[in-house]
Design a protein around this motif. Sequence first.
Motif, PDB file in Angstrom:
ATOM      1  N   ALA A  33     109.118 -28.764  95.882  1.00  0.00           N
ATOM      2  CA  ALA A  33     107.723 -28.492  96.268  1.00  0.00           C
ATOM      3  C   ALA A  33     107.067 -27.394  95.423  1.00  0.00           C
ATOM      4  O   ALA A  33     106.180 -26.692  95.895  1.00  0.00           O
ATOM      5  N   PHE A  34     107.498 -27.265  94.162  1.00  0.00           N
ATOM      6  CA  PHE A  34     106.849 -26.344  93.232  1.00  0.00           C
ATOM      7  C   PHE A  34     105.768 -27.047  92.427  1.00  0.00           C
ATOM      8  O   PHE A  34     104.874 -26.410  91.899  1.00  0.00           O
ATOM      9  N   VAL A  35     105.887 -28.379  92.305  1.00  0.00           N
ATOM     10  CA  VAL A  35     105.020 -29.163  91.436  1.00  0.00           C
ATOM     11  C   VAL A  35     104.533 -30.398  92.186  1.00  0.00           C
ATOM     12  O   VAL A  35     105.280 -31.009  92.951  1.00  0.00           O
ATOM     13  N   GLY A  36     103.273 -30.745  91.939  1.00  0.00           N
ATOM     14  CA  GLY A  36     102.713 -31.996  92.428  1.00  0.00           C
ATOM     15  C   GLY A  36     102.305 -32.837  91.232  1.00  0.00           C
ATOM     16  O   GLY A  36     102.377 -32.381  90.091  1.00  0.00           O
ATOM     17  N   HIS A  37     101.878 -34.063  91.489  1.00  0.00           N
ATOM     18  CA  HIS A  37     101.432 -34.899  90.369  1.00  0.00           C
ATOM     19  C   HIS A  37     100.288 -35.807  90.775  1.00  0.00           C
ATOM     20  O   HIS A  37     100.074 -36.079  91.952  1.00  0.00           O
ATOM     21  N   VAL A  57     102.875 -23.967  93.592  1.00  0.00           N
ATOM     22  CA  VAL A  57     103.204 -22.586  93.940  1.00  0.00           C
ATOM     23  C   VAL A  57     102.502 -21.658  92.947  1.00  0.00           C
ATOM     24  O   VAL A  57     102.602 -21.835  91.728  1.00  0.00           O
ATOM     25  N   ASP A  58     101.782 -20.703  93.482  1.00  0.00           N
ATOM     26  CA  ASP A  58     101.066 -19.727  92.674  1.00  0.00           C
ATOM     27  C   ASP A  58     102.057 -18.829  91.920  1.00  0.00           C
ATOM     28  O   ASP A  58     103.075 -18.413  92.490  1.00  0.00           O
ATOM     29  N   GLN A  59     101.759 -18.532  90.672  1.00  0.00           N
ATOM     30  CA  GLN A  59     102.662 -17.721  89.855  1.00  0.00           C
ATOM     31  C   GLN A  59     102.891 -16.338  90.474  1.00  0.00           C
ATOM     32  O   GLN A  59     104.029 -15.861  90.507  1.00  0.00           O
ATOM     33  N   ASP A  60     101.858 -15.711  90.973  1.00  0.00           N
ATOM     34  CA  ASP A  60     102.029 -14.383  91.571  1.00  0.00           C
ATOM     35  C   ASP A  60     102.883 -14.427  92.832  1.00  0.00           C
ATOM     36  O   ASP A  60     103.658 -13.510  93.095  1.00  0.00           O
ATOM     37  N   LYS A  61     102.769 -15.498  93.619  1.00  0.00           N
ATOM     38  CA  LYS A  61     103.601 -15.631  94.814  1.00  0.00           C
ATOM     39  C   LYS A  61     105.070 -15.777  94.415  1.00  0.00           C
ATOM     40  O   LYS A  61     105.956 -15.216  95.053  1.00  0.00           O
ATOM     41  N   TYR A  62     105.336 -16.548  93.356  1.00  0.00           N
ATOM     42  CA  TYR A  62     106.721 -16.688  92.908  1.00  0.00           C
ATOM     43  C   TYR A  62     107.238 -15.368  92.350  1.00  0.00           C
ATOM     44  O   TYR A  62     108.375 -14.978  92.626  1.00  0.00           O
ATOM     45  N   LYS A  63     106.415 -14.659  91.584  1.00  0.00           N
ATOM     46  CA  LYS A  63     106.829 -13.351  91.055  1.00  0.00           C
ATOM     47  C   LYS A  63     107.225 -12.421  92.190  1.00  0.00           C
ATOM     48  O   LYS A  63     108.243 -11.733  92.120  1.00  0.00           O
ATOM     49  N   SER A  64     106.400 -12.382  93.234  1.00  0.00           N
ATOM     50  CA  SER A  64     106.676 -11.514  94.376  1.00  0.00           C
ATOM     51  C   SER A  64     107.986 -11.909  95.054  1.00  0.00           C
ATOM     52  O   SER A  64     108.827 -11.052  95.349  1.00  0.00           O
ATOM     53  N   PHE A  65     108.177 -13.207  95.287  1.00  0.00           N
ATOM     54  CA  PHE A  65     109.411 -13.708  95.892  1.00  0.00           C
ATOM     55  C   PHE A  65     110.619 -13.345  95.031  1.00  0.00           C
ATOM     56  O   PHE A  65     111.622 -12.824  95.523  1.00  0.00           O
ATOM     57  N   PHE A  66     110.520 -13.607  93.725  1.00  0.00           N
ATOM     58  CA  PHE A  66     111.620 -13.338  92.806  1.00  0.00           C
ATOM     59  C   PHE A  66     111.948 -11.850  92.778  1.00  0.00           C
ATOM     60  O   PHE A  66     113.113 -11.454  92.843  1.00  0.00           O
ATOM     61  N   LEU A  67     110.922 -11.026  92.679  1.00  0.00           N
ATOM     62  CA  LEU A  67     111.135  -9.581  92.588  1.00  0.00           C
ATOM     63  C   LEU A  67     111.780  -9.033  93.863  1.00  0.00           C
ATOM     64  O   LEU A  67     112.678  -8.192  93.794  1.00  0.00           O
ATOM     65  N   LYS A  68     111.341  -9.530  95.022  1.00  0.00           N
ATOM     66  CA  LYS A  68     111.955  -9.079  96.277  1.00  0.00           C
ATOM     67  C   LYS A  68     113.437  -9.447  96.316  1.00  0.00           C
ATOM     68  O   LYS A  68     114.274  -8.639  96.710  1.00  0.00           O
ATOM     69  N   ASN A  69     113.775 -10.670  95.895  1.00  0.00           N
ATOM     70  CA  ASN A  69     115.181 -11.081  95.856  1.00  0.00           C
ATOM     71  C   ASN A  69     115.967 -10.248  94.848  1.00  0.00           C
ATOM     72  O   ASN A  69     117.096  -9.840  95.108  1.00  0.00           O
ATOM     73  N   SER A 128     111.481 -34.310  81.848  1.00  0.00           N
ATOM     74  CA  SER A 128     111.037 -35.183  82.929  1.00  0.00           C
ATOM     75  C   SER A 128     111.904 -34.997  84.184  1.00  0.00           C
ATOM     76  O   SER A 128     111.388 -34.913  85.301  1.00  0.00           O
ATOM     77  N   THR A 129     113.192 -34.902  84.007  1.00  0.00           N
ATOM     78  CA  THR A 129     114.117 -34.699  85.130  1.00  0.00           C
ATOM     79  C   THR A 129     113.871 -33.356  85.795  1.00  0.00           C
ATOM     80  O   THR A 129     113.827 -33.269  87.032  1.00  0.00           O
ATOM     81  N   ILE A 130     113.678 -32.309  85.011  1.00  0.00           N
ATOM     82  CA  ILE A 130     113.439 -30.972  85.570  1.00  0.00           C
ATOM     83  C   ILE A 130     112.129 -30.958  86.355  1.00  0.00           C
ATOM     84  O   ILE A 130     112.051 -30.382  87.441  1.00  0.00           O
ATOM     85  N   VAL A 131     111.111 -31.617  85.833  1.00  0.00           N
ATOM     86  CA  VAL A 131     109.823 -31.677  86.532  1.00  0.00           C
ATOM     87  C   VAL A 131     109.989 -32.395  87.874  1.00  0.00           C
ATOM     88  O   VAL A 131     109.450 -31.960  88.899  1.00  0.00           O
ATOM     89  N   ARG A 132     110.751 -33.478  87.897  1.00  0.00           N
ATOM     90  CA  ARG A 132     110.977 -34.200  89.156  1.00  0.00           C
ATOM     91  C   ARG A 132     111.773 -33.340  90.149  1.00  0.00           C
ATOM     92  O   ARG A 132     111.518 -33.382  91.358  1.00  0.00           O
ATOM     93  N   ILE A 133     112.716 -32.546  89.656  1.00  0.00           N
ATOM     94  CA  ILE A 133     113.449 -31.610  90.522  1.00  0.00           C
ATOM     95  C   ILE A 133     112.472 -30.583  91.106  1.00  0.00           C
ATOM     96  O   ILE A 133     112.529 -30.258  92.295  1.00  0.00           O
ATOM     97  N   MET A 150     110.914 -20.700 100.120  1.00  0.00           N
ATOM     98  CA  MET A 150     110.869 -20.824  98.678  1.00  0.00           C
ATOM     99  C   MET A 150     112.262 -20.571  98.125  1.00  0.00           C
ATOM    100  O   MET A 150     112.969 -19.703  98.607  1.00  0.00           O
ATOM    101  N   LYS A 151     112.640 -21.339  97.113  1.00  0.00           N
ATOM    102  CA  LYS A 151     113.936 -21.167  96.479  1.00  0.00           C
ATOM    103  C   LYS A 151     113.758 -20.546  95.100  1.00  0.00           C
ATOM    104  O   LYS A 151     112.732 -20.719  94.456  1.00  0.00           O
TER     105      LYS A 151
END
Length: 130
Positions: A51-55, A68-80, A41-46, A1-2
């Motif tokens: 792999a954060f968004v599907g359509h 990507v689940d919000q809580d999983k991203y929070k955990s990743f972000f907080l650890k970093n 639109s460009t940000i959504v495509r990025i 995850m980035k």
Amino acid sequence: MKELTKAEEEIMQVLWKLERAFVRDILEELPEPKPAYNTVSTIVRILETKAFVGHEAFGKSHQYFPLVDQDKYKSFFLKNFMSGYFGGSFERLVSFFAKDNNLNVQELDQLLKHVKQDLDEKSDSDGSHT
């Protein structure tokens, strides 16, 4: 995850809230001054390439949803964040927070009680016991 940029995170916050949305729906939720439609639109495509968004396609339109689940991203972000600013030490984070917010011992005790209560509730809800 980035880690996400500020603009990407802002779009993800909207998608986590709405769960499914077209670009125009995302745009409506953003604060003023609103970015251009093409910018969103460009940000959504990025976010899709990260792999954060599907359509789901509806003709020429796409409805987007978080992968990507919000809580999983929070955990990743907080650890970093903890690793980068506090050497991975929760103690250093709490100490900084307490000093920066001028918390007294009683307020810290109250905060710890809330944390313990949240942990106990989580333990009860997932079937594990500490």
